[in-house]
Every structure is written in structure tokens, then in C-alpha cells.
Design a protein around this motif. Sequence first.
Motif: not given
Length: 108
Positions: A70-76, A63-67, A87-94
Motif C-alpha cells: 500500500e505504501i508503494m501504491r501511494q508513492v505513485e 498479511k504483514l507485507i500488504e501494508p 515518503f516511501y523511506i519514511g513510511s517504510y521505516l515508521r
Amino acid sequence: MAKNESKEKRVNDILNAAVEIFVEKGYENTTMNEIASRAGISKGGLYHHFLTKDMVFLHANQKLIEPIYEIMRQVETFNSMKEGLEFYIGSYLRYWMERKNELIFFSL
């Protein structure tokens, strides 16, 4: 917990309670009784959804890793690798900065 609450809500309540207790006490020191109590359900209700503490732990992890997935899917959707990576690094850290307890959970 009301009987008419959705199964999805009950499962989320269980997983949220489990993460809180796992972070507070560690995996080994957490009991199914404590998870059920924190989730506001009976022990039998907990076992109806999860047969073991291992299952609770694995589902909470999923459940916790699913978001993050989703960030990875958005990178595409980015045309530029550089923009996608930024985008990925910023979203992941936030994501993890806003969820410190969940980050601790992943270190268990």
C-alpha cells in the motif's frame, strides 16, 4: 470464540497468534496445537482454515507485507521522484519501527 464471528476475524486471529508464536519459538518449534490454542479455537477449526503450518506461515507473511504494498501504491501519487522516495523511506521505516515483532517474523 463465538460461532458468529466473521471468517475474516477468525483468520486474522489465527494469523496474529501464529506470528506471536513463530517469533517466540521459531517456525520449527511452533505447533498447530499452539496456534489454535493462542487463537482461541479448536485444532479442527484451525485446520478448517489452514491445512498446514506452511500455509499459516505463508498467509501471515502475505498479511504483514500488504501494508508495504500500500505504501508503494501511494508513492505513485507523487509528481516528484524525490518526494515519493522520501515518503516511501519514511513510511517504510515508521511501519517497521512500530511493528518490531512482525519485523522479527520476517527474519525467520
